[in-house]
Design a protein around this motif. Sequence first.
Motif, PDB file in Angstrom:
ATOM      1  N   SER A 157       5.307   2.065  -0.165  1.00  0.00           N
ATOM      2  CA  SER A 157       5.047   0.681   0.217  1.00  0.00           C
ATOM      3  C   SER A 157       5.094  -0.222  -1.015  1.00  0.00           C
ATOM      4  O   SER A 157       4.302  -0.048  -1.950  1.00  0.00           O
ATOM      5  CB  SER A 157       3.652   0.621   0.857  1.00  0.00           C
ATOM      6  OG  SER A 157       3.307  -0.693   1.196  1.00  0.00           O
ATOM      7  N   TYR A 189      -0.707   3.782  -9.140  1.00  0.00           N
ATOM      8  CA  TYR A 189       0.144   3.555  -7.966  1.00  0.00           C
ATOM      9  C   TYR A 189       1.597   3.963  -8.198  1.00  0.00           C
ATOM     10  O   TYR A 189       2.220   4.511  -7.291  1.00  0.00           O
ATOM     11  CB  TYR A 189       0.033   2.088  -7.519  1.00  0.00           C
ATOM     12  CG  TYR A 189       0.553   1.845  -6.112  1.00  0.00           C
ATOM     13  CD1 TYR A 189      -0.136   2.323  -4.998  1.00  0.00           C
ATOM     14  CD2 TYR A 189       1.737   1.135  -5.891  1.00  0.00           C
ATOM     15  CE1 TYR A 189       0.330   2.106  -3.713  1.00  0.00           C
ATOM     16  CE2 TYR A 189       2.201   0.904  -4.604  1.00  0.00           C
ATOM     17  CZ  TYR A 189       1.498   1.388  -3.524  1.00  0.00           C
ATOM     18  OH  TYR A 189       1.976   1.164  -2.246  1.00  0.00           O
ATOM     19  N   GLY A 207       2.321  -3.486  -0.536  1.00  0.00           N
ATOM     20  CA  GLY A 207       1.756  -2.238  -1.043  1.00  0.00           C
ATOM     21  C   GLY A 207       0.597  -1.785  -0.173  1.00  0.00           C
ATOM     22  O   GLY A 207       0.214  -2.473   0.781  1.00  0.00           O
ATOM     23  N   SER A 208       0.026  -0.652  -0.514  1.00  0.00           N
ATOM     24  CA  SER A 208      -1.073  -0.088   0.273  1.00  0.00           C
ATOM     25  C   SER A 208      -2.424  -0.564  -0.259  1.00  0.00           C
ATOM     26  O   SER A 208      -2.502  -1.283  -1.261  1.00  0.00           O
ATOM     27  CB  SER A 208      -1.017   1.432   0.198  1.00  0.00           C
ATOM     28  OG  SER A 208      -1.544   1.844  -1.045  1.00  0.00           O
ATOM     29  N   PRO A 266       0.263  -1.135   8.327  1.00  0.00           N
ATOM     30  CA  PRO A 266       0.093  -0.900   6.892  1.00  0.00           C
ATOM     31  C   PRO A 266       1.248  -1.457   6.077  1.00  0.00           C
ATOM     32  O   PRO A 266       2.388  -1.470   6.539  1.00  0.00           O
ATOM     33  CB  PRO A 266       0.035   0.630   6.782  1.00  0.00           C
ATOM     34  CG  PRO A 266       0.526   1.171   8.071  1.00  0.00           C
ATOM     35  CD  PRO A 266       0.350   0.107   9.104  1.00  0.00           C
ATOM     36  N   GLY A 267       0.944  -1.910   4.849  1.00  0.00           N
ATOM     37  CA  GLY A 267       1.997  -2.389   3.955  1.00  0.00           C
ATOM     38  C   GLY A 267       1.633  -3.622   3.157  1.00  0.00           C
ATOM     39  O   GLY A 267       2.440  -4.096   2.368  1.00  0.00           O
ATOM     40  N   LEU A 268       0.403  -4.139   3.346  1.00  0.00           N
ATOM     41  CA  LEU A 268      -0.007  -5.306   2.562  1.00  0.00           C
ATOM     42  C   LEU A 268      -1.293  -5.019   1.813  1.00  0.00           C
ATOM     43  O   LEU A 268      -2.278  -4.559   2.397  1.00  0.00           O
ATOM     44  CB  LEU A 268      -0.229  -6.525   3.465  1.00  0.00           C
ATOM     45  CG  LEU A 268       0.985  -7.065   4.210  1.00  0.00           C
ATOM     46  CD1 LEU A 268       0.560  -8.208   5.132  1.00  0.00           C
ATOM     47  CD2 LEU A 268       2.066  -7.534   3.242  1.00  0.00           C
TER      48      LEU A 268
END
Lengths: 386, 386
Positions: A59, A221, B60-61, B195-197
């Motif tokens: 991600s 990350y 991002g996660s 998911p993804g932010l």
Amino acid sequence: MRDLLMIPGPVDVDADVLAALAAPVPGHLDADFIATFGRALKRLREISLAPGAQPFVVSGSGTLAMELAVANLTEPGDRALVVNTGYFSDRMAFILERHGAKVTHVRAPLGGAPDAAQVEAELRKGPFKLMTVTHVDTSTAVLAPVESLVKAARRHGVLAVVDGVCATAGEPFHQDAWGADVYLTASQKAVGVPPGLALLTVSPRALEAWRQRKVPVASVYPDWAEWLPVMEAYEAGKPAYFATPPTSLIRALDVSLGQILAEGLEARFERHRRMARAFRAAWSAMGLRMLPTSEAVAANTLSALYYPDGMDASLVGRVKAQGVAIAGGLHPELKTRYFRVGHMNRVTAADVLATVGAIERALQAGGHRATASGTGVAAAQAVLSD
Amino acid sequence: MRDLLMIPGPVDVDADVLAALAAPVPGHLDADFIATFGRALKRLREISLAPGAQPFVVSGSGTLAMELAVANLTEPGDRALVVNTGYFSDRMAFILERHGAKVTHVRAPLGGAPDAAQVEAELRKGPFKLMTVTHVDTSTAVLAPVESLVKAARRHGVLAVVDGVCATAGEPFHQDAWGADVYLTASQKAVGVPPGLALLTVSPRALEAWRQRKVPVASVYPDWAEWLPVMEAYEAGKPAYFATPPTSLIRALDVSLGQILAEGLEARFERHRRMARAFRAAWSAMGLRMLPTSEAVAANTLSALYYPDGMDASLVGRVKAQGVAIAGGLHPELKTRYFRVGHMNRVTAADVLATVGAIERALQAGGHRATASGTGVAAAQAVLSD
């Protein structure tokens, strides 16, 4: 009415890709999702033509993909050679330096790409730990001669990192055959998925170099140590946890990669070349000068064009008023002097004509009288009818 | 038939959020998208009850959100106090140490949370640069007494970083009033987006501490220096570029944050409390023991429950066979001994009964005879009827 989206990413994506996003959110432990993620990883490896590589799907944006590549392969003091063809090569150098690399740039005049002889001359001044190349620089539309550059790096035992963000699935790339160590990309260009995924395929040689590190990767990350077990597990049909995977986007990625493989990589590259030829014929007929200095270094995934004399960035707005979204310049040295048109992923003959037509009308409306109205679309149509 | 998704993230999201994802991909320079992104940033600030804070929305996660917080506030040698309530507090310490911090943990026995007196005793042994607290630890379902802990940190002039990944928009949080410096979270839990932010709201004090740094942030992607001008520009209605924003997910975020504010934060917190009470009544009636050691430290966004005697992780599969997806354990010390049920975002009375019913049937089918069948759903229903 929605504008036709012809910027160099994000790009329009297929209805089936959107449908994958519209379905209820998959849990990351669902058997269906595990199978989907595993298949997407295998497909990513196929797209890179890298049967021996380790795929990563994380991600983040394309810049994260760049850092995922570089942070793992750089230790303070390592020497890196950056084949510099624009803004994104500068960014790669910036990231490399943050991770302690000593960077040497090899450049051509703006709009060109260094050739293998020039790069090899620099490689001889090594030893370098790694070399980076921007396959297509989104800021300049310059296509680097990646095959010969990667092979030159291999001859010198230098790790070759290729930034495919504006190229992957639009420009030919044979990771294993050419010997590239990392091919990195993002989801929102020719890969055909909304933005939000950083994608990498990593050679066993690069993984081994990473395993030999003496200092930890600077941040958690981007550290392959966290992601590798997860990628291996999902590909083996088992879940594993580091961070919650972007399940909806990964499902969309799997759909798009499946479509890309169904079209066939060679057919897809040829379609991109054909659309690019049509665009170039139009630009030439319309008296627009490309930023890339020759056809040999002109990308097939986007065009970068100088504004004609007397025109400026207001052209982008006038093209938008004609129903097509294009982008302004990005390279700091001349960002106000050129514009960019993306032509990747689903790009069709209809898109070419619509875009050329909108630009032609906007130029005429702006007082550009270098050519008669209709010259651009006619030139594009001649290529498309071939 | 799709299972009911009751894992502690990703969670089911509203149909309008999915519809936002299903619409054509927005360009990051489109006027509509610029307005959407700006509004989402403003709404994020409202959700954190932090009118003075700077919001960040990054692809991002949740783990990236943790690193975005810590990487910017830590310089090698800084001392950090980690209020440790589970796996994600350990992860915070791991990230802090990667960035050079000397970490002191303050812990309660597993299933508990350190109280303000205990934390204050540690703070007196400072000086610490920052303190981190996991609002709700997804691994243990422990709810930390965040208000008193953050206020203790403030009294000692210590920056307070709160990990809200499993709490934001599900558990009360008043960033400005309590004086928290960073509230970080992710999209896929009570925020109601796939998911993804990675999401942050950062106090002026934290920004100032970051501006006083002597060494650069270790990596480029988590560096506020790259993101701050972009967030400021979009909120001011102008585009700016660092990395391509995840346009589709940001549009979905804007929709979900709008729904959250329309429901009203207090009403939303009360709904989460009510559903959690119903679940707890059911667990108690069914003879299931919670991992949190008291109601005071039990989260309202998920439950963590020990398997009854003679049962093991196969229960998760048996519940799934009853049509409901729940999750196994995550904390390394006892991951095979407990399971987790998420109850956040859209969670309704219907979800509570369906989930409790499925678990009850699976327990009975597995030979758990501690209580008569129907006891759990009846207890939940009694709370829901109140």
